[in-house]
Design an enzyme around this catalytic site. Sequence first.
Site, short mmCIF file in Angstrom:
data_model
loop_
_atom_site.label_atom_id
_atom_site.label_comp_id
_atom_site.label_asym_id
_atom_site.label_seq_id
_atom_site.Cartn_x
_atom_site.Cartn_y
_atom_site.Cartn_z
N ASP A 205 -2.19 2.19 14.22
CA ASP A 205 -0.87 1.58 14.24
C ASP A 205 -0.53 1.23 15.68
O ASP A 205 -1.37 1.39 16.58
CB ASP A 205 0.19 2.50 13.62
CG ASP A 205 1.25 1.70 12.86
OD1 ASP A 205 1.96 0.92 13.51
OD2 ASP A 205 1.34 1.85 11.63
N HIS A 293 1.19 -4.31 13.17
CA HIS A 293 1.00 -2.89 13.55
C HIS A 293 -0.29 -2.69 14.35
O HIS A 293 -1.00 -1.70 14.15
CB HIS A 293 1.00 -2.00 12.30
CG HIS A 293 2.34 -1.87 11.65
ND1 HIS A 293 3.30 -0.99 12.06
CD2 HIS A 293 2.89 -2.56 10.60
CE1 HIS A 293 4.38 -1.11 11.30
NE2 HIS A 293 4.16 -2.06 10.41
N GLU A 353 4.90 -5.69 7.23
CA GLU A 353 5.81 -5.82 8.37
C GLU A 353 5.20 -6.64 9.51
O GLU A 353 5.06 -6.18 10.64
CB GLU A 353 6.22 -4.43 8.88
CG GLU A 353 7.01 -3.64 7.85
CD GLU A 353 7.47 -2.29 8.34
OE1 GLU A 353 8.49 -1.78 7.84
OE2 GLU A 353 6.80 -1.72 9.22
N TRP A 419 5.95 -0.31 -2.09
CA TRP A 419 6.76 0.63 -1.31
C TRP A 419 8.20 0.18 -1.12
O TRP A 419 9.08 1.00 -0.94
CB TRP A 419 6.13 0.87 0.06
CG TRP A 419 6.24 -0.30 1.02
CD1 TRP A 419 5.46 -1.41 1.06
CD2 TRP A 419 7.19 -0.44 2.09
NE1 TRP A 419 5.85 -2.25 2.09
CE2 TRP A 419 6.90 -1.68 2.74
CE3 TRP A 419 8.23 0.34 2.57
CZ2 TRP A 419 7.64 -2.13 3.84
CZ3 TRP A 419 8.96 -0.11 3.67
CH2 TRP A 419 8.67 -1.34 4.29
N TYR A 446 8.68 8.65 -0.01
CA TYR A 446 8.43 8.71 1.42
C TYR A 446 8.78 10.12 1.89
O TYR A 446 9.94 10.44 2.10
CB TYR A 446 9.24 7.64 2.16
CG TYR A 446 8.48 6.35 2.35
CD1 TYR A 446 7.61 5.87 1.35
CD2 TYR A 446 8.60 5.59 3.50
CE1 TYR A 446 6.91 4.69 1.51
CE2 TYR A 446 7.90 4.40 3.67
CZ TYR A 446 7.06 3.95 2.67
OH TYR A 446 6.36 2.78 2.83
N THR A 486 4.72 9.57 10.36
CA THR A 486 4.88 10.71 11.27
C THR A 486 5.59 10.40 12.59
O THR A 486 5.42 11.13 13.56
CB THR A 486 3.51 11.33 11.56
OG1 THR A 486 2.66 10.35 12.18
CG2 THR A 486 2.86 11.85 10.29
#
Length: 761
Positions: A205, A293, A353, A419, A446, A486
């Site tokens: 990422d 990402h 995204e 999602w 999530y 995270t």
Amino acid sequence: MRRVFVLTLSLALGMGLSAAHAQEKEKRYPIIPYPQQLVPLEGTFTISGSTRLVVPANVKTFANEVAQLQALVKQGIGATLKTTAVPFAGNAIVLKQDLTLPGEEDYTLQVTPQQLQIGAKSPAGFFRAIVTLRQLMPVTIEGHTTGQLKAVNIPAMQLKDHPVYAWRGMHLDVSRHFFSVSYLKKFIDLLALYKMNKLHLHLTDDQGWRIEIKKYPLLTTVGAWRELNNQDSVCMQKAKENPDMAIDEAHIIHKDGKTLYGGFYTQAQMKDVIAYAAARHIDIIPEIDMPGHMMAAIRAYPFLTCDGKSGWGKDFSTPICPCNESTFRFAEDVYTEIAALFPSKYMHLGADEVEKTSWAASPLCADVMKANNLKTVEELQSYFVKRMEKFFHAKGKVLIGWDEILEGGISPTAVLMYWRAWVPDAPIKAARHGNQVIMTPGNPLYFDATPDRNSLGNVYHFEPVPKGLTTEEAKSIMGAQANIWTEYIPSEKRADYMFMPRMTALAEVLWTHRQDYAGYLQRLNEQYARLDQLGVHYRLPDLEGFTEDNVFVDKGLLAVKAPLTEMTIRYTTDGSIPGAQSAVLPATLPVTAPQTFKVAAFSPKGNRGDIYTLRYRQEAYAKAIVEKPAKTGFQLDYFRGAFKKTTAITNTPDSTLHTDKVEIPEGLGHGEAFAARLQGYFYAPETAIYSFFLTCDDGGVLYINNREVVNNDGWHAPLQKSGQIALEKGWHPLKVDFVEGGGGYTLKLEYSLKGGALQKL
């Protein structure tokens, strides 16, 4: 009348006996996920040093599972069992291959005082059976390799079991914060314990590249390391109150005068992890997220962008350029090594995204779009995804992408991972298009969202098949998984807390798919001691009997009952965090002056639960209005735009409507940011102290009689906060200010009187 009374009494007694019997059954068979069919029988089967293990003639096919069973027995009685392939009439565990079972994970157990027979078609089925036996063994077998019990008893039963869904997964983001190889194995062990079968590893990422790619060494020498960022700052601030939020110093280095955070897995290390998972029948699915990402890769190889520049656009980071052949060579080289490393037939491309502004400004992209008759940058993203999918197919792999791959067109052979809860038709469109779908909506799956007292129930009552699909279309739903992102999970202890025990609820949904929440909670209570033995820093059950902001008129009483019998509740009044040496909270504690308590529960192994800050203030009963309001229900004022706090809401709404409940009508906002103000009246049936519970995604504040009662403000995932107010009997003006940052929203207001059951307003 007399006969009615006798019948009622008999029914009540019968129901009481039934409840007691059910509770005893949950204690005797505390299996999660619960089997499809389990018939309790009298007696137990005893495993001792004299027990034989009867294996099938083709034992080599099941060598791994035999070894797993022997290791489990050794954890109990300290020795393995003598093995034979010859039928044995005495005390024995008998493994029988049963080719009549339809599924690879199906298994049966026939347990009598004389023998324990396991039937399965394949190694996976035998392994799932062994996991069930493990959960029936004493918790003391956990945490060591050689036990000291003289015997291990298994309750007698007839059991037939199989999973409902093929995809029962967990996702772990190791890019934002890094986790050790030993933690990956611990994570895999917990998946296996609850019959999960997929581990989706988010390996790259913007914040870090975590897997060695031999052809591009800078991906790890440069891309795997970063300076501490704003997310780390938030974690470090929270660590002052919660040590689990501290950055793991094992992943911090000092180089060239800089403090760097990061790490990566070598391919040799990952092969070891893959083999460890495979032995437990868990498939690891790698994700190299692109074209967005990708900042960690771009830092190492700037040629990957359209203009050689990197940074942040309107919403997301600069992506790699789908209009340059060098980009495709890089992507194919990376995925060539990934395909060779991971045996899974699935590879996850990500494709979510994506900031497309650099593509829209690129002359090179304009040429590619013209040459391929692409009208929009969304179609350009689809062009990238479809081209990568052809490459995946050449490697014998199936592409998975987040649900953004629908935009611009989707190949019928791609698997969609849903999602975005605010795009409810995405999985329906994909299923009707012929695509397979994995459900992972942000709410409730999530697991990076901070859990509260509703989280476990929300997961347990999750329905994998979205409304609107026919029975035939529903076959496209492969299953579901929960995701752990995270950014704000900097330690392994914090990761444990965020997904356990929520994962056990999801495991039962996906394996059994049968609602028995009360039974599940009873079985879960029996599981906590096993998790303690395994060193899992799970979230302890919620404490009840208070709100965060409490009031009293003359004097208050803090009374907290421990939800588990061996749990100890400790408290402080000086602002310090409760520890193992803090005072034990008495059964009742009078409160006669304004005061703040910090309260936490501890398991027998010292695992600390949530730290509750309880504020007590003294106030008089709020006066009720004299007359009943002329109108029922609530006025809802709607405000377009992004309001990060309720204090930013203006006084001029864009529209006004009426609603019967304190909730946001379905469809309002259409996934965009907005604010709402609900105003009406609350009827207090008696003069008393009322507790209010406000659940918001994103933020909200409750006011009654112009007093702030619950502050749950700011943008955040679904979270419940609570407060109290002293009210005279009668009607009281009520207001809820609510803000939504875009996406899925939640607003729920409940109350209780004198600590009673929660009621919707």
